[in-house]
Structures are given as C-alpha cells and as structure tokens.
Write an enzyme that holds these catalytic residues in place. Structure first.
Site, mmCIF file in Angstrom:
data_model
loop_
_atom_site.group_PDB
_atom_site.id
_atom_site.type_symbol
_atom_site.label_atom_id
_atom_site.label_comp_id
_atom_site.label_asym_id
_atom_site.label_seq_id
_atom_site.Cartn_x
_atom_site.Cartn_y
_atom_site.Cartn_z
ATOM 1 N N HIS A 1 0.866 -1.176 0.000
ATOM 2 C CA HIS A 1 0.000 0.000 0.000
ATOM 3 C C HIS A 1 0.900 1.222 0.000
ATOM 4 O O HIS A 1 2.006 1.205 0.529
ATOM 5 C CB HIS A 1 -0.872 -0.041 1.266
ATOM 6 C CG HIS A 1 -1.953 0.987 1.326
ATOM 7 N ND1 HIS A 1 -1.685 2.310 1.620
ATOM 8 C CD2 HIS A 1 -3.294 0.898 1.158
ATOM 9 C CE1 HIS A 1 -2.827 2.982 1.631
ATOM 10 N NE2 HIS A 1 -3.819 2.155 1.351
ATOM 11 N N CYS B 1 -4.744 2.367 -3.858
ATOM 12 C CA CYS B 1 -3.558 2.908 -3.185
ATOM 13 C C CYS B 1 -2.369 1.954 -3.284
ATOM 14 O O CYS B 1 -1.596 1.802 -2.334
ATOM 15 C CB CYS B 1 -3.847 3.238 -1.724
ATOM 16 S SG CYS B 1 -5.076 4.536 -1.503
ATOM 17 N N LYS C 1 -10.233 -0.433 10.393
ATOM 18 C CA LYS C 1 -10.301 -1.647 9.577
ATOM 19 C C LYS C 1 -10.621 -2.878 10.416
ATOM 20 O O LYS C 1 -10.741 -3.989 9.881
ATOM 21 C CB LYS C 1 -9.002 -1.847 8.808
ATOM 22 C CG LYS C 1 -8.739 -0.768 7.761
ATOM 23 C CD LYS C 1 -7.498 -1.056 6.955
ATOM 24 C CE LYS C 1 -7.095 0.121 6.075
ATOM 25 N NZ LYS C 1 -8.079 0.411 5.005
ATOM 26 N N ASP D 1 3.261 -4.236 8.192
ATOM 27 C CA ASP D 1 2.028 -3.463 8.083
ATOM 28 C C ASP D 1 0.869 -4.449 8.242
ATOM 29 O O ASP D 1 0.590 -5.236 7.341
ATOM 30 C CB ASP D 1 1.974 -2.761 6.731
ATOM 31 C CG ASP D 1 0.657 -2.046 6.472
ATOM 32 O OD1 ASP D 1 -0.228 -2.078 7.343
ATOM 33 O OD2 ASP D 1 0.493 -1.475 5.378
#
Length: 406
Positions: A123, A364, A226, A200
């Site tokens: 991302h 993204c 999220k 991440d």
C-alpha cells in the site's frame, strides 16, 4: 458451524440502510469496516460521562479517563500478545505508525548508501514514507517482486540483502490481492543478518490471530477503522529496545519530562511518542471493537470468512470474462477482479445502483496494479457480517454489469 450471522448483522445498524431503494450490500471492508453498536455506544458514553484530557489532572474526570485509556492499552497489548504494555503506542492509524518509524528509526539508523527493502505489493502508506526517507538520507530502496499468482518471490530476498540493508518493511496481508505473506520466513531471514522487520498489519488484524512475540517482528502496526473500530486511531507495536533508541516523532505536551529553554528531556515509554492530546474516545472505541470480535471467537470468524471467500471465488470464476488477480495459496477474503474490458469505474457505478458498495481503481497500490498491466481493478472485500445471500446478489449484479457494459 455455530455462527449466528443474523444476530451479528443486527449488531451493525448501518446494514439496515437502503441504497437506491435496495438493501445495502457492503463489500468495501478492506477500505473500512462498519461499526457494531458496542463501539458506537462506547464513543457516546465517553463524551457523555468521561470526557476529559488524560494524564494531566488530579480531579475525578481526569482520573477516570486516564484509567480507561491505559486499560485500553493493556487490552491492545493482550490482543496482539505483546510482551509489555509500554511497547504499545497509540497513533492516528497505520499510516502515522509507519511514518513514525520511518522518520525516527530512519533518523537514528539510516545513512547515505544504506538499503531499505519493501515489496511490490505495498500500500502507498508502506511505500511513500520509506521513499521519502530514502530521498532524505540518500538511501537505496529495493523491491521484492510479486509473481503472477500474487505471491512474493521470496526466494529472491536472500540475494537482495547486503551488509547495508537496515530494515525490511512488508505488508502482512495485501489490501489488493488478499495474499497472506510468509512473514515468518522474512523475519527469520532478516534476523539472520541482524535486520529489523516492520510489518504493516492493517489488513491482517481483522482476519488473522496476531501474536507479535511468536512472529518475532520488530515493528507491527494496524488501524482501528479496519477492525470494526473508529477512524482516526491506530496502533504501533515496537520492541522496547528500538523505542528506547529512537528519537521522538513529534514535540509538544505529554512526550516531555523536563522542559527548559536550554534543554528538554523526554517522557518514558510509550509517552515519548504520544505528543499532544490523544484521541481518547477513539482508543476506547478500538478497545470495544477488539472485545467485540474476541467475544465472537476469532477462530469462528476466520473460518466463516474463509467459507465466504471460497464461495464467492468459485461463483465468480464460473463467468468466462472474469479474471481474478491474486490466487495465492494463503489469502484472506479480498477478491480483486476485472470483467472483460469493462472499465472498473463504469462497473462500480452499476454495482452502486444495485445497492452494492465495493472499491474500484488502483487501491492505493499503483505499482502493484501496473505489475498486472491493468489500469485498475474491481475489489470486493468481505467481513464477518457478510452472507452467502449477499454474494448471490453480487454475482447476479456482475452478470448484469456484463450485459449492460460488455
């Protein structure tokens, strides 16, 4: 299996919404998840009964808010199985957590000619901060390629590492492909060379059980929004030894110990990295979200979501013009696809008119999209409150998109 989906759906008020006179089908969970009543009620309760700045007062409200905030930190520590509560830093989200490490670890440990390794499936949030750091420091970025199946070409990593490699930063789960990366192998190989690893976890935490000690990663981050929590709050986990050595990210209140015009000394961990008034309500909402999914049983959630993924994948592939991007052996419930030569935005508009919310574009992750030689993809991302019936409606909508635009 024992998973009361009707009861669960009742917990999410937004799922009762009508869109264009049709019941909402929400398949955009990789962008943000919806919020259960427990989370919404916790935010309201804080502002109604506890609202106060923390750590800075001796009165009742301040003490109550401070205790609640620090208890939430303990909850996060237990949720990801960290060794110490002071290894949990609250941030605005995963993006800020990555920027924090890039700028503070980078300031301390990265020099001209040093190397930073990321992957082709990152991302932008786990690409651009390292790119900015490389430009600032004169460092070199190396990229682990992605194969046609949507998996990292991990066999190439050993040859990419040199004595100038200072950090490896990769996503745990791809937001585009759903690929669950072999992060144990990445970490093991990196640690053979004394190299720290940043993971991440924004897409992993909603779908996998996370144990940062078992992973032995050096840094891990995720976003509240999220994982059924509020927007504007996130978590950075970092091993104590790095947090001690890294300089502060921002200056201001809370992160200080003693301040004079001549010199300032900094607060203990984790407060050294939490400058200014924090998002107390967001942190408490995040705690409520984590408790909600724990009470549902993470193993049952993961099994149910995997059933949805398998069902949706099989049904989509029955249509000859559908191409799914990312067919990794291990993946979460994200399906990115194309329908013949139909433009993703055109398809997304039709889906919306049919009451289906999903994502179109580059997600993204422009370098990854370019790797598959397309301008964009349609992405359906599923969550614990989605149903097989919704997938059936989605499949019928896909057939309608083909008829209208194909």
């Amino acid at each position: 299996m024992s998973f009361d989906i009707l009861h669960i759906r009742h917990d999410f008020p937004i799922l009762d919404l009508m869109v264009h006179d049709k019941p909402l089908i929400y398949f955009d969970n990789a962008a943000t998840t919806q919020k259960p009543r427990e989370v919404i009620d916790r935010l309201v309760a804080y502002y109604k009964k506890e609202n106060c700045n923390i750590h800075r007062g001796v009165h009742y409200l301040s003490n109550q808010a401070t205790e609640a905030y620090e208890n939430a930190r303990k909850s996060v520590k237990e949720f990801i199985h960290a060794a110490h509560t002071h290894e949990i830093v609250f941030t605005k989200g995963a993006t800020e957590a990555i920027n924090l490490v890039a700028q503070t670890f980078g300031r301390k440990f990265i020099h001209s000619g040093d190397e930073i390794i990321i992957s082709q499936m990152e991302h932008h949030s786990n690409l651009v901060p390292w790119q900015m750091l490389a430009e600032q420091k004169g460092a070199v970025m190396k990229v682990i390629p992605v194969d046609e199946q949507g998996e990292l070409e991990i066999s190439l990593l050993r040859g990419m590492i040199t004595d100038r490699t200072k950090i490896i930063a990769v996503t745990h789960v791809s937001n585009v492909l759903g690929t669950i990366n072999p992060v144990h192998r990445v970490i093991s190989l990196a640690h053979e060379h004394g190299i720290p690893v940043f993971l991440d976890g924004a897409q992993a935490v909603p779908h996998l059980t996370i144990d940062v000690q078992e992973l032995d990663c050096d840094f891990y981050c995720f976003s509240g929004h999220k994982v059924y929590g509020p927007m504007g709050v996130g978590v950075l986990y970092a091993k104590e030894k790095y947090l001690e050595e890294m300089p502060p990210y921002q200056g201001g209140g809370e992160m200080v110990d003693q301040v004079t015009f001549q010199k300032t000394t900094y607060n203990k961990l984790p407060y050294k990295f939490e400058a200014g008034t924090p998002n107390v309500a967001g942190v408490l909402g995040l705690e409520a979200a984590l408790k909600y999914i724990q009470d549902l049983d993470l193993k049952k959630i993961h099994a149910y979501e995997h059933e949805l993924l398998d069902y949706a994948t099989v049904e989509l592939l029955k249509m000859e013009s559908v191409r799914i991007f990312g067919n990794a052996e291990n993946k979460t419930c994200v399906i990115s696809f194309s329908i013949g030569k139909i433009h993703p935005y055109d398809a997304g508009t039709i889906y919306d008119k049919l009451g289906i919310a999903l994502r179109t574009g580059h997600h993204c992750a422009q370098p990854l999209i370019e790797r598959f030689k397309v301008t964009g993809m349609i992405r359906a991302s599923l969550a614990l409150y989605n149903t097989q019936e919704e997938i059936d409606r989605f499949i019928e909508a896909t057939k309608q998109v083909r008829r209208m635009l194909g």
